[in-house]
Write an enzyme that holds these catalytic residues in place. Structure first.
Site, mmCIF file in Angstrom:
data_model
loop_
_atom_site.group_PDB
_atom_site.id
_atom_site.type_symbol
_atom_site.label_atom_id
_atom_site.label_comp_id
_atom_site.label_asym_id
_atom_site.label_seq_id
_atom_site.Cartn_x
_atom_site.Cartn_y
_atom_site.Cartn_z
ATOM 1 N N CYS A 280 0.814 -1.224 0.000
ATOM 2 C CA CYS A 280 0.000 0.000 0.000
ATOM 3 C C CYS A 280 0.843 1.268 0.000
ATOM 4 C CB CYS A 280 -0.960 0.010 1.183
ATOM 5 S SG CYS A 280 -2.109 -1.365 1.171
ATOM 6 N N TYR B 183 -1.125 4.559 1.514
ATOM 7 C CA TYR B 183 -2.254 4.936 0.644
ATOM 8 C C TYR B 183 -2.143 6.373 0.128
ATOM 9 C CZ TYR B 183 -5.366 0.931 1.712
ATOM 10 O OH TYR B 183 -5.956 -0.305 1.832
ATOM 11 N N TRP C 68 -3.840 5.849 5.957
ATOM 12 C CA TRP C 68 -4.020 4.447 6.320
ATOM 13 C C TRP C 68 -2.904 3.973 7.251
ATOM 14 C CZ3 TRP C 68 -0.689 0.348 4.785
ATOM 15 C CH2 TRP C 68 -1.087 -0.902 5.300
ATOM 16 N N TYR D 161 -10.521 -5.251 -4.960
ATOM 17 C CA TYR D 161 -9.586 -4.623 -4.027
ATOM 18 C C TYR D 161 -8.200 -5.233 -4.194
ATOM 19 C CZ TYR D 161 -8.536 -2.322 0.484
ATOM 20 O OH TYR D 161 -8.051 -1.516 1.481
ATOM 21 N N HIS D 162 -7.183 -4.372 -4.342
ATOM 22 C CA HIS D 162 -5.791 -4.776 -4.533
ATOM 23 C C HIS D 162 -5.557 -5.428 -5.888
ATOM 24 C CE1 HIS D 162 -5.466 -4.923 0.130
ATOM 25 N NE2 HIS D 162 -5.167 -3.721 -0.336
ATOM 26 N N HIS E 133 -3.989 -0.028 -5.917
ATOM 27 C CA HIS E 133 -5.196 0.507 -5.305
ATOM 28 C C HIS E 133 -5.971 1.444 -6.239
ATOM 29 C CE1 HIS E 133 -3.188 -1.055 -1.738
ATOM 30 N NE2 HIS E 133 -4.370 -1.069 -1.171
#
Length: 667
Positions: A269, A313, A331, A525-526, A610
């Site tokens: 991230c 993030y 994050w 997600y991801h 992301h």
């Protein structure tokens, strides 16, 4: 490690997800909320097929003690092993005869326990109706060198025979292959049907297995794709000081894994930027102050100075000055107050921008800064400035000189967290999808264009997408159209519920989206997506939740309609026969082709994680014919139009069919 495709959370996965939610990305304060979300995400999974009557055979086996039949006996203590007393070279194959034709969607490989010898590394899976005709592999890839059970997914197919071929031993310990148990997955249920002919909807290639979940990716100038996950292949948590990476050679299709520990950085991230000299700058994430740099010329990771502010993030992009700007990222490393800073490769240091506060960029997420202060959409412009296009409804100009400065630039629409933004033409941005909250809020179909070429950004709502999407990726093609990949109608981390399997193609000439051929695997997600040098699109990843059923350590390559004939064959395409490897701002370069072409376009090599790919942009070039196969093309004079770095140079014919790209470094 490989995990299933087509699968959603099951009861055990719910428990794993809740555990992750308490200690990882979603934060301990949200525990009660995420129990509810995980329970709502329970949908049927593809089940293992009954093995009654199945027969296993192998190209090589120790018949006295470790025959192929052991993979079907239900006892993981017994194994199949290729001959080791008189070893035979790779490949080694293991074939399972189901005795009847059945629908299959994956293979579950249980490695031997105790000893590591024979763990399968590189592999292929083939299917057959008669045991004689096999065709192309339905999946190729590389498995991690560990004892974890690995589920390798592929597009639902009909077959009687399934063959797993070992091409290497995971730890390079010898020319052996082994397995304790083999299971097969059945049909998980209806999938969207293919639509129309390939020249209208494109096609997907076979599944490509990775030893990690590719949660971040970067195209390299040597026709390779770099990917990474976290400290683990399929999980995150804490700050462990190392990262699992994998590189796919786009020429051979081979994938190799590697654990990067020398920089002391868990790069899960992070912020990413493609620097002017071609290196990749990776900042923060799980190790929230750390900075690592990857040099594709030497295949080496090195440390750079820590950031002034801990982040995860964050939004990040390369400036027209060749520096890298980052802001936000609550994050990781604390919440709020994540003012901007700039990294200078020349001075190898970070410079604080105390007047570039993150508050103007926040969405109205009900979870506060933890969710609102993330994933900024940032686009470099002239003079070291940056345009902030979202995901908040409010837009801004950012000046990175001195202490920095933020100026309001109007509004775009509603908040669109985990939506997407891409610069498809000079100063022209397409934004699409997203949701008013990071998770558990309905996504939108809305799309907007934002033209920042004038004194005031001009916002226009274009036609909606066919499907609402969050956790969505988009990739601009050489002709200026945009492929929109994956996402969910209602974003829920680590769930494949409400997945959108049909990509869409946006046409700037009409402002409309059209549906494309459905992909085999949810990408939520991801997940990541990247334009590749041959004009195709890599889409991969999704998950990163440990033992949950929605990890997708694999990818597929999409062939856009512009490259295909109606029968699915590849169109003839122009060839760039000569082009300079470097070009200065304001120069005119000579480009040779094998035939007459209509024009040229640059796309900046970039990185994604992301749903964010801030360095991605397309720049059509003005050109003049010198002869039937020679052209002079004008390189932009403004580094704000083409920030310094590596680009893909495409030639396009009159039908918009692009060449394979030639690499060129600008600035």
């Amino acid at each position: 490690m490989a995990r299933p495709i087509h699968l959603a959370l099951i009861a055990a996965a719910v428990l794993s997800y809740v555990h992750v939610a308490q200690q990882g990305e979603t934060g301990a304060h949200d525990h009660h909320q995420h129990v509810k979300i995980a329970a709502a995400a329970m949908i049927p999974a593809a089940e293992k097929l009954p093995r009654t009557g199945w027969v296993a055979t192998a190209s090589s086996e120790e018949t006295a003690g470790d025959p192929a039949a052991n993979v079907l006996d239900g006892d993981p203590a017994t194994i199949w092993h290729s001959r080791w007393r008189t070893a035979t070279p790779f490949p080694h194959w293991l074939t399972v005869d189901l005795r009847t034709t059945q629908r299959v969607s994956g293979l579950v490989y249980t490695p031997r326990t105790g000893r590591a010898n024979g763990r399968i590394g590189r592999y292929q899976i083939h299917l057959s109706a008669d045991g004689a005709t096999w065709g192309e592999p339905v999946v190729t890839g590389t498995l991690a060198d560990d004892a974890a059970v690995k589920t390798i997914g592929f597009a639902v197919s009909t077959a009687r025979y399934v063959r797993l071929t070992a091409l290497s031993e995971a730890g390079e310990r010898g020319a052996w292959a082994s397995a304790a148990e083999i299971d097969l997955l059945g049909d998980p249920g209806p999938r969207p049907p293919a639509q129309g002919d390939p020249s209208a909807v494109g096609t997907w290639g076979p599944t490509l297995g990775f030893p990690i979940v590719p949660a971040a990716s970067a195209v390299l100038p040597n026709n390779k794709l770099l990917t990474w996950s976290a400290y683990a292949a399929d999980n995150f948590g804490g700050a462990n000081g190392y990262t699992q990476t994998a590189i796919m050679d786009l020429t051979t299709g081979q994938v190799s894994g590697r654990r990067v520990a020398n920089t002391g950085h868990d790069m899960f991230c992070p912020g990413t930027s493609m620097l002017a000299d071609g290196r990749i700058l990776v900042t923060g994430g799980s190790n929230a102050k750390k900075v690592s740099v990857y040099d594709p010329r030497t295949d080496a990771w090195t440390s750079a100075p820590d950031m002034n502010i801990s982040r995860g993030y964050q939004g990040q992009t390369t400036l027209s000055t060749g520096e890298a700007f980052t802001v936000g990222g609550s994050w990781s490393g604390g919440r709020g107050g994540k003012a901007g800073e700039v990294f200078s490769p020349k001075d190898n240091r970070w410079r604080s921008l105390p007047d570039v506060r993150p508050e103007p960029f926040l969405t109205a997420d009900p979870a506060g800064a933890f969710r609102a202060d993330n994933h900024a959409w940032l686009f470099a412009a002239s003079g070291g400035r940056v345009f902030h296009a979202g995901p908040s409804a409010k837009m801004h100009w950012i000046d990175t000189a001195g202490r920095g400065k933020v100026t309001a630039a109007g509004t775009r629409g509603g908040d669109a967290m985990n939506g997407n933004a891409v610069m498809y033409d000079v100063g022209k941005i397409l934004t699409l999808g997203g949701a008013p909250a990071y998770e558990n809020a309905d996504a939108t179909k809305a799309a907007y264009t934002v033209d920042i070429n004038g004194s005031t950004p001009a916002v226009r709502r274009v036609a909606d997408m066919a499907e609402a999407r969050a956790y969505v990726n988009s990739v601009v093609l050489p002709d200026g159209t945009v492929v929109v990949v994956g996402g969910q109608g209602r974003p829920v981390p680590f769930s494949d519920q409400t997945s959108v399997l049909e990509p869409e193609l946006w046409n700037p000439a009409t402002g409309r989206f059209t549906k494309l051929a459905p992909m085999a695997t949810p990408r939520n997600y991801h997940s990541v997506a990247n334009l590749l040098p041959d004009g195709t699109v890599f889409s991969g990843g999704g998950g990163m939740c440990g033992k949950c059923a929605t990890n997708h350590p694999d990818g597929q390559i999409f062939v856009p309609p512009c490259l295909l004939n109606p029968d699915g064959s590849r169109k003839p395409r122009p060839v760039i026969t000569s082009a300079p490897p470097t070009a200065a701002y304001g120069s005119a370069v000579t480009i040779g082709t094998d035939r007459a072409v209509e024009g040229f376009a640059l796309t900046r090599i970039s990185a994604a994680t992301h749903s964010v790919d801030n360095d991605q942009r397309r720049i059509p070039l003005s050109s003049t014919a010198v002869s039937a196969t020679s052209y002079r093309a004008a390189i932009p004079s403004d580094a704000g139009t083409a920030p310094p770095g590596n680009y893909l140079l495409f030639a396009l014919d009159q039908a918009g069919t692009p060449s394979v790209a030639a690499p060129v470094r600008i600035g």
